[in-house]
Scaffold this active site. Structure first.
Site, PDB file in Angstrom:
ATOM      1  N   ARG A   1       0.818  -1.292   0.100  1.00 29.85           N
ATOM      2  CA  ARG A   1       0.010   0.006   0.093  1.00 29.85           C
ATOM      3  C   ARG A   1       0.756   1.270  -0.008  1.00 29.85           C
ATOM      4  NH1 ARG A   1      -0.660   4.748   2.402  1.00 29.85           N
ATOM      5  NH2 ARG A   1      -0.115   3.412   4.550  1.00 29.85           N
ATOM      6  N   ASP A   2       1.629   1.826   1.085  1.00 35.42           N
ATOM      7  CA  ASP A   2       2.416   2.810   1.189  1.00 35.42           C
ATOM      8  C   ASP A   2       3.462   2.767   0.369  1.00 35.42           C
ATOM      9  OD1 ASP A   2       2.821   5.266   2.217  1.00 35.42           O
ATOM     10  OD2 ASP A   2       3.651   4.620   4.056  1.00 35.42           O
TER      11      ASP A   2
ATOM     12  N   HIS B   1       9.807   6.952   7.586  1.00 37.60           N
ATOM     13  CA  HIS B   1      10.448   7.126   6.260  1.00 37.60           C
ATOM     14  C   HIS B   1      11.787   7.558   6.310  1.00 37.60           C
ATOM     15  CE1 HIS B   1       6.476   6.682   3.632  1.00 37.60           C
ATOM     16  NE2 HIS B   1       5.947   6.931   5.082  1.00 37.60           N
TER      17      HIS B   1
ATOM     18  N   CYS C   1       7.226  10.141  -1.149  1.00 37.86           N
ATOM     19  CA  CYS C   1       6.220  10.858  -0.662  1.00 37.86           C
ATOM     20  C   CYS C   1       5.966  12.054  -2.058  1.00 37.86           C
ATOM     21  CB  CYS C   1       6.466  11.528   0.534  1.00 37.86           C
ATOM     22  SG  CYS C   1       5.106  12.577   1.084  1.00 37.86           S
TER      23      CYS C   1
ATOM     24  N   ASN D   1       9.524   4.154   2.821  1.00 39.37           N
ATOM     25  CA  ASN D   1       9.456   3.635   4.036  1.00 39.37           C
ATOM     26  C   ASN D   1      10.655   2.916   4.377  1.00 39.37           C
ATOM     27  OD1 ASN D   1       6.294   3.457   3.017  1.00 39.37           O
ATOM     28  ND2 ASN D   1       6.317   3.431   5.218  1.00 39.37           N
TER      29      ASN D   1
HETATM   30  P1  HMG Z   1     -12.244  14.689  -3.108  1.00 38.71           P
HETATM   31  O1  HMG Z   1     -12.086  15.012  -4.538  1.00 38.71           O
HETATM   32  O2  HMG Z   1     -12.079  15.883  -2.292  1.00 38.71           O
HETATM   33  O3  HMG Z   1     -13.832  14.174  -2.723  1.00 38.71           O
HETATM   34  O4  HMG Z   1     -11.732  13.648  -2.685  1.00 38.71           O
HETATM   35  P2  HMG Z   1     -15.027  13.745  -3.702  1.00 38.71           P
HETATM   36  O5  HMG Z   1     -15.906  12.838  -2.486  1.00 38.71           O
HETATM   37  O6  HMG Z   1     -15.576  14.977  -4.520  1.00 38.71           O
HETATM   38  O7  HMG Z   1     -14.530  12.477  -4.693  1.00 38.71           O
HETATM   39  C1  HMG Z   1     -14.099  12.808  -5.888  1.00 38.71           C
HETATM   40  C2  HMG Z   1     -14.141  11.792  -6.737  1.00 38.71           C
HETATM   41  O8  HMG Z   1     -13.684  10.333  -6.432  1.00 38.71           O
HETATM   42  C3  HMG Z   1     -15.679  11.403  -7.025  1.00 38.71           C
HETATM   43  O9  HMG Z   1     -15.745  10.633  -8.309  1.00 38.71           O
HETATM   44  C4  HMG Z   1     -16.090  10.222  -6.078  1.00 38.71           C
HETATM   45  O10 HMG Z   1     -17.033   9.483  -6.302  1.00 38.71           O
HETATM   46  C5  HMG Z   1     -14.619   9.138  -6.137  1.00 38.71           C
HETATM   47  P3  HMG Z   1     -16.526  11.560  -9.531  1.00 38.71           P
HETATM   48  O11 HMG Z   1     -17.979  12.190  -9.102  1.00 38.71           O
HETATM   49  O12 HMG Z   1     -15.750  12.850  -9.762  1.00 38.71           O
HETATM   50  O13 HMG Z   1     -16.526  10.740 -10.516  1.00 38.71           O
HETATM   51  N1  HMG Z   1     -14.268   8.634  -4.662  1.00 38.71           N
HETATM   52  C6  HMG Z   1     -13.964   7.486  -4.672  1.00 38.71           C
HETATM   53  N2  HMG Z   1     -13.837   6.613  -5.570  1.00 38.71           N
HETATM   54  C7  HMG Z   1     -13.458   5.406  -5.066  1.00 38.71           C
HETATM   55  N3  HMG Z   1     -13.226   5.299  -3.772  1.00 38.71           N
HETATM   56  C8  HMG Z   1     -13.157   6.283  -2.785  1.00 38.71           C
HETATM   57  C9  HMG Z   1     -13.711   7.366  -3.206  1.00 38.71           C
HETATM   58  N4  HMG Z   1     -14.024   8.553  -2.609  1.00 38.71           N
HETATM   59  C10 HMG Z   1     -14.396   9.611  -3.427  1.00 38.71           C
HETATM   60  N5  HMG Z   1     -12.911   5.921  -1.533  1.00 38.71           N
HETATM   61  C11 HMG Z   1     -10.692  11.820  -1.142  1.00 38.71           C
HETATM   62  C12 HMG Z   1     -11.493  13.167  -1.066  1.00 38.71           C
HETATM   63  C13 HMG Z   1     -10.507  11.712   0.410  1.00 38.71           C
HETATM   64  C14 HMG Z   1     -11.563  10.937  -1.751  1.00 38.71           C
HETATM   65  C15 HMG Z   1      -9.478  11.869  -1.868  1.00 38.71           C
HETATM   66  O14 HMG Z   1      -8.783  13.127  -1.442  1.00 38.71           O
HETATM   67  C16 HMG Z   1      -8.668  10.690  -1.502  1.00 38.71           C
HETATM   68  O15 HMG Z   1      -8.966   9.740  -2.009  1.00 38.71           O
HETATM   69  N6  HMG Z   1      -7.267  10.861  -1.173  1.00 38.71           N
HETATM   70  C17 HMG Z   1      -6.441   9.727  -0.841  1.00 38.71           C
HETATM   71  C18 HMG Z   1      -5.121  10.227  -0.866  1.00 38.71           C
HETATM   72  C19 HMG Z   1      -4.038   9.140  -0.374  1.00 38.71           C
HETATM   73  O16 HMG Z   1      -4.451   7.994  -0.471  1.00 38.71           O
HETATM   74  N7  HMG Z   1      -3.007   9.487   0.310  1.00 38.71           N
HETATM   75  C20 HMG Z   1      -2.001   8.585   0.687  1.00 38.71           C
HETATM   76  C21 HMG Z   1      -2.264   7.972   1.868  1.00 38.71           C
HETATM   77  S1  HMG Z   1      -1.940   8.334   3.240  1.00 38.71           S
HETATM   78  C22 HMG Z   1      -0.226   8.328   3.559  1.00 38.71           C
HETATM   79  O17 HMG Z   1       0.250   7.697   2.717  1.00 38.71           O
HETATM   80  C23 HMG Z   1       0.486   8.465   4.920  1.00 38.71           C
HETATM   81  C24 HMG Z   1       0.522   7.146   5.475  1.00 38.71           C
HETATM   82  O18 HMG Z   1       1.278   6.332   5.038  1.00 38.71           O
HETATM   83  C25 HMG Z   1       1.250   7.571   7.043  1.00 38.71           C
HETATM   84  C26 HMG Z   1       2.259   8.266   6.910  1.00 38.71           C
HETATM   85  O19 HMG Z   1       3.277   7.840   6.013  1.00 38.71           O
HETATM   86  O20 HMG Z   1       2.450   9.396   7.554  1.00 38.71           O
HETATM   87  C27 HMG Z   1      -0.983   6.442   5.994  1.00 38.71           C
HETATM   88 MG    MG Z   2       3.622   6.321   4.888  1.00 37.60          MG
END
Ligand code: HMG
Ligand code: MG
Length: 298
Positions: free
Chosen positions: A13-14, A207, A238, A247
């Site tokens: 995933r990450d 990381h 990132c 990571n």
């Molecule tokens: P948004 O654009 O603000 O919100 O995204 P939305 O609700 O308007 O959604 C946009 C479109 O996506 C829509 O489709 C939704 O239906 C669809 P459209 O109408 O345009 O055709 N949609 C989805 N489709 C599938 N699955 C879903 C989903 N949700 C909405 N779940 C949102 C807001 C939160 C959805 C978006 O910003 C997002 O998905 N962000 C994810 C970012 C991400 O994954 N980042 C990496 C993970 S965090 C990380 O890595 C840190 C960590 O490892 C810890 C660390 O290292 O510190 C955990």
């Molecule tokens: Mg991470």
């Protein structure tokens, strides 16, 4: 504290969410199945976020449905909202992870919402998870620094961690998302959170951008943490931190833990082989020093 350390393998995933190379669905499934044969107990399999935001993991449902699930292994997935929860449950997911940040600016870039708004989004997810008997892990990002706001006050890390814990997350993973922290700072952060949340409900997530991940980890192990996130082959990066490495590599973590006399249940040679295999799929050298040494051909 005991001598067993649970590794939460986050490579599929990450790691893969931040790799440029295209990885096929079949290879993602093979990666997870190889990892589950190494003795790892927790493998974060994929992410049911918006495919517009993270196209690398758009095949989450196919990946999850394709893996051979072992009864002794947990396969949590990342979920950002109720849509993600429903997609995950449709393929039989039994554990999820929700995520927010200690930095308001970072959270806006990552999920297009402030911290409070993202927590409000998770409330119905956590309620449904509780009713469905689904376990929920919580991530707090940018605990040691943010690419936008710079310093992140400890009080914010503590507050956000407490909120997630109070909402029902059984474990809080404290993430140095951009890999800028140093050991004493990392330990002080852990201890500040541990003053409010039991230490056995905390995990650390480093990381290796500035090469501090193992040192930070050791400082936190000495303070008693026993759950560690890591990614095989040091996969990832990132998108918001230029030059950010992935990571901390699982192989390096396991090598260090075993050297410290701690147990992980992980077969290190098998893990190193999996890391080498993944690096070949990604078309680059492994990001694990232990993995490189162990699989070197003389
Ligand atoms: P948004 O654009 O603000 O919100 O995204 P939305 O609700 O308007 O959604 C946009 C479109 O996506 C829509 O489709 C939704 O239906 C669809 P459209 O109408 O345009 O055709 N949609 C989805 N489709 C599938 N699955 C879903 C989903 N949700 C909405 N779940 C949102 C807001 C939160 C959805 C978006 O910003 C997002 O998905 N962000 C994810 C970012 C991400 O994954 N980042 C990496 C993970 S965090 C990380 O890595 C840190 C960590 O490892 C810890 C660390 O290292 O510190 C955990
Ligand atoms: Mg991470």
């Amino acid at each position: 504290m005991g001598d067993f350390v649970r590794i939460v393998e986050v490579g599929p995933r990450d790691g893969l969410q931040n790799e440029k190379a295209h990885v096929s669905t079949a290879d993602k499934i093979e990666l997870i199945d190889r990892l589950s044969a190494t003795g790892l107990r927790t493998i974060e399999a994929t992410s049911f976020v918006s495919p517009k935001w993270i196209p690398q993991l758009a095949d989450a449902a196919e990946v999850y449905a394709g893996i051979t699930r072992r009864p002794d292994v947990a396969y949590p997935v990342l979920v950002p909202n109720e849509t993600g929860y429903e997609r995950a449950r449709a393929v039989g997911v039994e554990e999820i992870a929700v995520f927010t940040a200690a930095s308001e600016a970072f959270n806006r870039r990552n999920v297009n919402a402030g911290i409070d708004e993202s927590l409000a989004r998770f409330a119905p997810v956590l309620e449904r998870a509780r009713a469905d008997g689904v376990k929920v892990r919580g991530y707090v990002s940018t605990v040691l620094g943010c690419p936008y706001q710079g310093e992140v006050p400890l009080a914010d890390v503590v507050r956000v961690s407490q909120r997630l814990h109070a909402m029902g997350c059984y474990e809080i993973s404290l993430g140095d998302t951009i890999g800028v922290g140093t050991p004493h700072q990392a330990r002080a952060m852990l201890q500040a959170v541990a003053a409010e949340i039991p230490l056995d409900a905390l995990a650390v997530h480093f990381h290796d951008t500035y090469g501090q991940a193992l040192a930070n980890l050791l400082a936190c192990l000495e303070a008693g943490v026993r759950v560690v996130d890591a990614a095989v082959s040091g996969a990832g990066g990132c998108p918001y931190a230029s030059g950010a490495s992935g990571n901390v590599a699982s192989e390096d973590v396991v090598y260090m833990l075993h050297g410290l006399g701690l147990r992980t249940g992980v077969d290190l040679p098998r893990l190193a082989e999996t890391g080498r295999w993944l690096a070949a799929r990604l078309g680059r050298e492994t990001g694990s020093k232990a993995g490189k040494a162990m699989t070197a051909v003389p």
